[in-house]
Design a protein around this motif. Structure first.
Motif, PDB file in Angstrom:
ATOM      1  N   ALA A 176       0.832  -1.211   0.000  1.00  0.00           N
ATOM      2  CA  ALA A 176       0.000   0.000   0.000  1.00  0.00           C
ATOM      3  C   ALA A 176       0.865   1.259   0.000  1.00  0.00           C
ATOM      4  O   ALA A 176       0.556   2.233  -0.688  1.00  0.00           O
ATOM      5  CB  ALA A 176      -0.936  -0.011   1.206  1.00  0.00           C
ATOM      6  N   ILE A 177       1.958   1.222   0.756  1.00  0.00           N
ATOM      7  CA  ILE A 177       2.837   2.398   0.819  1.00  0.00           C
ATOM      8  C   ILE A 177       3.441   2.669  -0.558  1.00  0.00           C
ATOM      9  O   ILE A 177       3.372   3.788  -1.079  1.00  0.00           O
ATOM     10  CB  ILE A 177       3.992   2.181   1.834  1.00  0.00           C
TER      11      ILE A 177
ATOM     12  N   LEU B 167       5.523  14.110   9.631  1.00  0.00           N
ATOM     13  CA  LEU B 167       4.571  13.123   9.119  1.00  0.00           C
ATOM     14  C   LEU B 167       3.234  13.261   9.830  1.00  0.00           C
ATOM     15  O   LEU B 167       2.169  13.217   9.219  1.00  0.00           O
ATOM     16  CB  LEU B 167       5.115  11.703   9.341  1.00  0.00           C
TER      17      LEU B 167
ATOM     18  N   PHE C 140      -3.539  11.168   0.006  1.00  0.00           N
ATOM     19  CA  PHE C 140      -2.902   9.930   0.450  1.00  0.00           C
ATOM     20  C   PHE C 140      -1.550   9.671  -0.223  1.00  0.00           C
ATOM     21  O   PHE C 140      -0.591   9.296   0.454  1.00  0.00           O
ATOM     22  CB  PHE C 140      -3.841   8.740   0.240  1.00  0.00           C
TER      23      PHE C 140
ATOM     24  N   LEU D 158       1.203  11.500   1.500  1.00  0.00           N
ATOM     25  CA  LEU D 158       1.525  10.922   2.806  1.00  0.00           C
ATOM     26  C   LEU D 158       2.430   9.699   2.660  1.00  0.00           C
ATOM     27  O   LEU D 158       3.424   9.556   3.370  1.00  0.00           O
ATOM     28  CB  LEU D 158       0.226  10.496   3.499  1.00  0.00           C
ATOM     29  N   PHE D 159       2.056   8.808   1.729  1.00  0.00           N
ATOM     30  CA  PHE D 159       2.859   7.605   1.528  1.00  0.00           C
ATOM     31  C   PHE D 159       4.243   7.961   1.000  1.00  0.00           C
ATOM     32  O   PHE D 159       5.245   7.348   1.389  1.00  0.00           O
ATOM     33  CB  PHE D 159       2.154   6.636   0.572  1.00  0.00           C
TER      34      PHE D 159
ATOM     35  N   VAL E 138       6.289   9.024   3.864  1.00  0.00           N
ATOM     36  CA  VAL E 138       6.702   7.870   4.666  1.00  0.00           C
ATOM     37  C   VAL E 138       7.932   7.207   4.045  1.00  0.00           C
ATOM     38  O   VAL E 138       8.900   6.881   4.734  1.00  0.00           O
ATOM     39  CB  VAL E 138       5.542   6.861   4.809  1.00  0.00           C
TER      40      VAL E 138
ATOM     41  N   SER F  11      11.011   9.296   4.496  1.00  0.00           N
ATOM     42  CA  SER F  11      11.494   9.296   5.886  1.00  0.00           C
ATOM     43  C   SER F  11      12.298   8.042   6.194  1.00  0.00           C
ATOM     44  O   SER F  11      13.061   8.025   7.150  1.00  0.00           O
ATOM     45  CB  SER F  11      10.316   9.412   6.850  1.00  0.00           C
TER      46      SER F  11
END
Lengths: 272, 307
Positions: A26-27, A226, A237, A240-241, A244, A247
């Motif tokens: 999903a990421i 985050l 979304f 955001l991914f 992530v 990071s």
């Protein structure tokens, strides 16, 4: 002898593989999807679109600034803890009398203090010395709470150095300082590496101290960034991914090129 | 040369030079630093629990007021029960799965090594990142439950229900921490002497029998280490709860550390927050001490005796 295949364990391991990889998928898939495609297909849909816009959007924002802040805080924490813990561990292992035993007990006790439970007084102490909302305000408590485990890792490494070596140094007339520089530090390299990875991971992933001890964007760290992206990017979304993934870059690099050091650091056990 | 001459004249110093041992003063900077930023706050939190402080200005000494509020507040026992419930569920899920997976991954087969390196991936993400990813996965409108609602029913707002939120927290904890515990078990299983299994094979013991009669007893120390990590983490951690559920729905996932954070940094009741912190420190330290004492872990008995 070839072991028989173990079907039950094999089945369980495949189930677990699914559980582990769904969020990972999903990421990765979410970060390169368009916002619309993601909302329509959901987190585990087959990839229907490919775009790197999300990364561009994140990098155009304050993310790099957060990344820099986290890097500075992580490096300072690791260096500070190392510089303070090295001579201290040397005393614990080679020192004589009550001091070395007492110091070791103090740090064993320190291991039991939960850092989460002292955020309120830490806020008071850091505000009182005027370091609220600064890099140092995060570095000092983070380094302090990495001291016990640092001392534990370093002392267990130094205890492996045999007495013969110390005696050989002493016969040459080496002082405590010279022994430290010429013998103890070079032979402690594996435990120093473990300790740097362990403390680095903690500082890099730190959330609580920065949450309580900083507020402005200038000193904000990646983990907090985050967290604020949830509110800032709202339903974006893919961004955001993408954030992530960005990071995690340093850890992914460690994973690819220094897996052994990473595992030892994660476990916090002496580098053997 | 000069140093040597001085040493000869003063026998005490000569001894110190000869052995090259560091004096106690070497430990002073580190010990002082640790005391200032770890031990002093421990004292300050006790002091603050007897004051009223709004976060600005000086704390006002108000004696036992915060403690009286603490004992009157019915949310405190509730938060303790939520925390303990989550902890028990976490242990029941993580310990068996981690032990089984670790034992499996310790095998020499190539495919196991490949899978184990994939299992490792959650360890590359920070707690904050993991909580944020799962928050998106469980999103009531665009997450997994929402897309699966035709299949499994429900409204899609799984995380918005009391049980759903608790289950999600246990699940996310499993995803994040089982890989770590698995590594612990994998290392421990690899260090079990082969002769034990060879002997069992001669005695005709099967795989299941071997697991329960050899592997598990040999893993005793690792199980206790894992347990201590889980208990301490479960009693103090709160970043996941803060990001994922914010303690909701209502207060159904508000654990004690989260309650402490809300009291202090949302309601600005730093006195009462400090009282909760003291309670937390006492509980967490007592439980982990009890665990080490009861299990005999502090004696660190070797499981290798007699081998």
């Amino acid at each position: 002898m070839k072991p028989r295949p173990n079907w039950i364990a094999g089945g369980l391991s495949v189930l677990w593989l699914g559980f582990i990889t769904i969020p990972i998928y999903a990421i990765v898939a979410g970060s390169v999807a368009t916002g619309q495609a993601y909302m329509k297909g959901g987190p585990v849909a087959a990839p229907a679109s490919f775009t790197l816009d999300s990364f561009v959007r994140v990098l155009a924002g304050p993310f790099l600034r957060y990344f820099l802040n986290t890097t500075i805080i992580t490096v300072s924490t690791v260096v500070l803890a190392l510089v303070l813990a090295l001579p201290l561990s040397y005393v614990v292992v080679r020192g004589k009398g009550w001091a070395s035993r007492g110091v070791f007990r103090l740090f064993l006790f320190g291991l039991a203090i939960p850092s989460q439970a002292v955020i309120i007084p830490m806020f008071w102490v850091i505000s009182a010395i005027g370091l609220y909302d600064t890099w140092w305000g995060v570095v000092l408590p983070t380094a302090a709470f990495s001291m016990p485990i640092s001392v534990l890792i370093l002392t267990s490494g130094m205890r492996e150095i045999t007495n013969d070596l110390y005696e050989a140094m002493a016969l040459d007339g080496a002082s405590a300082f010279k022994t430290f520089i010429r013998l103890v530090i070079p032979l402690s390299k594996p435990s120093i590496a473990t300790l740097c990875v362990f403390n680095g991971l903690h500082a890099w992933n730190g959330f609580l101290f920065p949450l309580v001890l900083t507020q402005s964007d200038d000193v904000k760290v990646v983990t907090l960034g985050l967290y604020s992206f949830i509110f800032q990017y709202g339903a974006d979304f893919p961004a955001l991914f993408a954030a992530v993934i960005l990071s995690a870059i340093p850890l992914v690099l460690l994973y690819l090129f220094a897996r052994r050091a990473l595992v030892a650091g994660l476990m916090g056990v002496g580098g053997k | 040369m000069t140093r040597k001459r001085i040493a000869d004249e003063r026998p005490v110093h000569r001894d110190a030079l000869k052995t090259g041992r560091p004096g106690a003063h070497w430990a002073v900077p580190g010990a002082l630093f640790f005391a200032l930023f770890a031990l002093v706050p421990l004292g300050v939190v006790i002091y603050l629990s007897f004051t009223t402080w709004k976060g600005l200005g000086d704390p006002q000494w108000t004696g036992l007021t915060s403690w009286q509020e603490l004992f009157r507040d019915r949310y405190i026992p509730q938060s303790v029960w939520i925390m303990l419930g989550l902890l028990v569920a976490t242990i029941c899920v993580q310990l068996p799965v981690a032990a089984l997976l670790g034992t499996w991954a310790a095998g020499p087969q190539r495919n196991r090594a490949v899978l184990a390196s994939i299992y490792f991936l959650p360890l590359l993400l920070s707690t904050a990142a993991i909580a944020i990813v799962w928050k998106q996965l469980m999103d009531p409108n665009f997450g997994l439950p929402a897309h699966l609602k035709e299949l499994v029913g429900g409204t899609g707002d799984f995380i918005g229900t009391s049980h759903g939120a608790l289950i999600t927290l246990v699940m996310v904890g499993a995803w994040q921490y089982i890989p770590f515990h698995m590594l612990l078990f994998q290392g421990a299983v690899r260090s079990i002497p082969d002769v034990l299994y060879q002997a069992a094979e001669i005695d005709g013991a099967g795989r299941v029998r071997c697991f329960f009669s050899i592997t598990l007893p040999q893993l005793r120390n690792t199980i206790i280490t894992s347990l201590i990590f889980m208990v301490v983490g479960g009693l103090t951690g709160f970043d996941t709860v803060l990001i994922l559920t914010m303690g909701g729905p209502g207060r159904d996932t508000t654990t004690t550390p989260l309650l402490m954070y809300f009291e202090a940094f949302r309601s600005y009741h730093f006195g009462k927050g400090s009282a909760i912190a003291v309670l937390l420190i006492v509980v967490a330290t007592t439980v982990s001490l009890l665990l080490t004492r009861l299990s005999g872990y502090d004696r660190m008995e070797s499981t290798k005796e007699g081998v």
